[in-house]
Design an enzyme around this catalytic site. Sequence first.
Site, mmCIF file in Angstrom:
data_model
loop_
_atom_site.group_PDB
_atom_site.id
_atom_site.type_symbol
_atom_site.label_atom_id
_atom_site.label_comp_id
_atom_site.label_asym_id
_atom_site.label_seq_id
_atom_site.Cartn_x
_atom_site.Cartn_y
_atom_site.Cartn_z
ATOM 1 N N ARG A 184 46.211 13.771 -84.087
ATOM 2 C CA ARG A 184 45.955 15.000 -83.334
ATOM 3 C C ARG A 184 47.228 15.741 -82.964
ATOM 4 O O ARG A 184 47.229 16.970 -82.906
ATOM 5 C CB ARG A 184 45.128 14.709 -82.081
ATOM 6 N N ASP A 188 41.175 12.423 -75.220
ATOM 7 C CA ASP A 188 40.274 13.167 -76.094
ATOM 8 C C ASP A 188 40.293 14.672 -75.841
ATOM 9 O O ASP A 188 39.801 15.438 -76.664
ATOM 10 C CB ASP A 188 38.837 12.653 -75.950
#
Length: 187
Positions: A107, A76
């Site tokens: 991402r 994360d």
Amino acid sequence: FLVAASIIPGSQLCLRQVGLNPRRTGLLAALRLMGADIVEHNPGIAGGEPVADLLVRHAPLHGAVIPQALVPDMIDEFPALFIAAAAASGVTVVSGAAELRVKESDRLAAMARGLRTLADGASIHGGSIGSGSIQAEGDHRIAMAFAIAGQLATGPVRINDVANVATSFPGFEQLAAGCGFGLASGQ
């Protein structure tokens, strides 16, 4: 905020009682490999988990090869790590992070597009951070990472699609402003 304090000249920040579960400290280890000045004080236990105060001071970061063993411990935090890598001198190499493609957004692709806009290339070759308009793609971590990048950018950084930051991190904008971030909303 760890990355921001590490890369913004003159910064010093104390984060109190930060969770230091060994499965969540990959970013700390990666930043330290890059030369970050992060010192732990007042270790303890809260809720059965290790905690400590973290004193973070600006330090000139350098590129590093991030060991694959750290990847699961910072999935994360990769958007923020990519910003640290863009601000560092030299090249930072990351591999084994395919899971980043299936988070709130892809991402890896989103950060590469954003860094191409700001840093003239998808490879993470540190140096300077340019300006431009970034699509956060509804991913709060990408939006917050580029808010950090904006503090060092050579010009304005506009981050689009940031509404979910308020949901995932209520008060981010106020806390960031209190730490000296120059943010403008609604433009």
